[in-house]
Scaffold this active site. Structure first.
Site, PDB file in Angstrom:
ATOM      1  N   GLU A 100     -12.506 -22.845 -30.165  1.00  0.00           N
ATOM      2  CA  GLU A 100     -11.684 -24.022 -29.863  1.00  0.00           C
ATOM      3  C   GLU A 100     -10.554 -24.123 -30.880  1.00  0.00           C
ATOM      4  OE1 GLU A 100     -12.499 -28.823 -29.616  1.00  0.00           O
ATOM      5  OE2 GLU A 100     -14.060 -27.461 -28.885  1.00  0.00           O
ATOM      6  N   ASP A 102      -7.701 -27.078 -31.816  1.00  0.00           N
ATOM      7  CA  ASP A 102      -7.523 -28.503 -31.520  1.00  0.00           C
ATOM      8  C   ASP A 102      -6.267 -29.125 -32.094  1.00  0.00           C
ATOM      9  OD1 ASP A 102     -10.022 -28.642 -30.314  1.00  0.00           O
ATOM     10  OD2 ASP A 102     -11.014 -29.521 -32.047  1.00  0.00           O
ATOM     11  N   GLU A 104      -5.630 -33.263 -32.050  1.00  0.00           N
ATOM     12  CA  GLU A 104      -6.097 -34.588 -31.642  1.00  0.00           C
ATOM     13  C   GLU A 104      -5.211 -35.632 -32.315  1.00  0.00           C
ATOM     14  OE1 GLU A 104     -10.856 -33.987 -30.724  1.00  0.00           O
ATOM     15  OE2 GLU A 104     -10.245 -34.997 -32.583  1.00  0.00           O
TER      16      GLU A 104
END
Length: 290
Positions: A100, A102, A104
């Site tokens: 993953e 990311d 955010e």
């Protein structure tokens, strides 16, 4: 990278083809996967919006899976009092040993800055957070958030300015995302138990719905397709359009990244000695900590 690793990487890429995309069409490129109508594709596929209210958030994912590439998305974040909300934009595979990458965006009270949270998971292990404030208001207009992912490094960029580089450190035993194709995901949801000031500031539902907007998706990437026999690696190396496959930060961009990290980084796992009393993660001894 050893000969065995190179062979495994080449085999993994044999199931890929190269996609050279201009500004995308969301009808063609994305599926709205949850939210019961709170996610919308508008303007003939040129605009996508995700909304959050008290009953539910919403989300979408890419139709394609990618194994290396440069992914760009223009996003305009929730305006006003966004405390308690999280807008996520990331690449991920599936399963307990997933990879993953990311972005955010943690909301805040009106007038206070968003927190941009970044992380990298490989083989199910994350805990590699770096957080930033931004040098502009990300709610006033669209800004471009980019992930460059190649076999040597992952580079996070904002409006073309690199903010973080995570290098391949397999030589010192650190797993690196390189074998699992990943989809693009984005969602908006309520996380007021932790998102703003550690959960002290709760979501004010009188400001709902909270809406994030997306446009100008671009993927210059290796699309994982089981039926193709072409080699993404060979095509990527051969094509001038795929400079991302071997791209690294030049001196100018290294200076730009250091400027961002000096002035806008608010958390770096590689300097959090209290968090790792048994010893810092091995990649923190390299340039990953900047």
């Amino acid at each position: 990278m050893g000969s065995v690793s190179k062979l495994y990487l080449l085999v993994s890429l044999m199931a890929c083809s190269v996609l050279l995309a201009s500004a995308g069409n969301f009808y063609r490129d994305m599926d709205i996967t949850w939210g019961d109508g709170r996610g919308k594709i508008l303007n003939n596929g040129q605009l996508l919006t995700l909304s959050l209210d008290k009953p539910s958030g919403s989300g979408f994912q890419s139709k394609n899976e990618y194994l290396f590439g440069k992914i760009d998305m223009q996003i305009k974040l929730v305006r006003g009092n966004s405390a308690g909300t999280v807008t996520a934009y990331y690449l991920s595979s599936q399963g307990p040993t997933h990879d993953e990458i990311d972005f955010e965006f943690l909301g805040n009270l009106s007038g206070d800055p968003y927190t941009l949270h970044t992380n990298v998971f490989s083989q199910g292990k994350g805990n590699r957070e770096q957080q930033f404030h931004l040098w502009f208001d990300p709610t006033a207009d669209f800004h471009t958030y980019s992930i460059l992912w190649n076999p040597q490094r992952i580079i996070f960029s904002v409006d073309g300015t690199p903010i973080r580089e995570f290098k391949n450190s397999e030589s010192i035993g650190v797993p690196f995302p390189k074998n699992q194709p990943m989809r693009i995901y984005s969602s908006i949801w309520n996380a007021d138990d932790w998102a703003t000031r550690g959960g002290l500031v709760k979501t004010d539902w009188s400001h709902a719905p909270f809406t994030a907007s997306y446009r100008n998706f671009n993927a210059n990437a290796c699309v994982a397709t089981p039926s193709t026999a072409s080699s993404c690696m060979a095509k990527s190396r051969a094509s001038r359009n795929n400079a991302w496959f071997s791209q690294e930060l030049d001196t100018t961009n290294q200076k730009r990244m250091r400027w961002v990290q000096k002035n806008y980084m608010i958390y770096n796992y590689c300097t959090d000695k209290k968090r790792f009393p048994q010893g810092m993660p091995p990649e923190c001894a390299t340039a990953n900590r900047s």
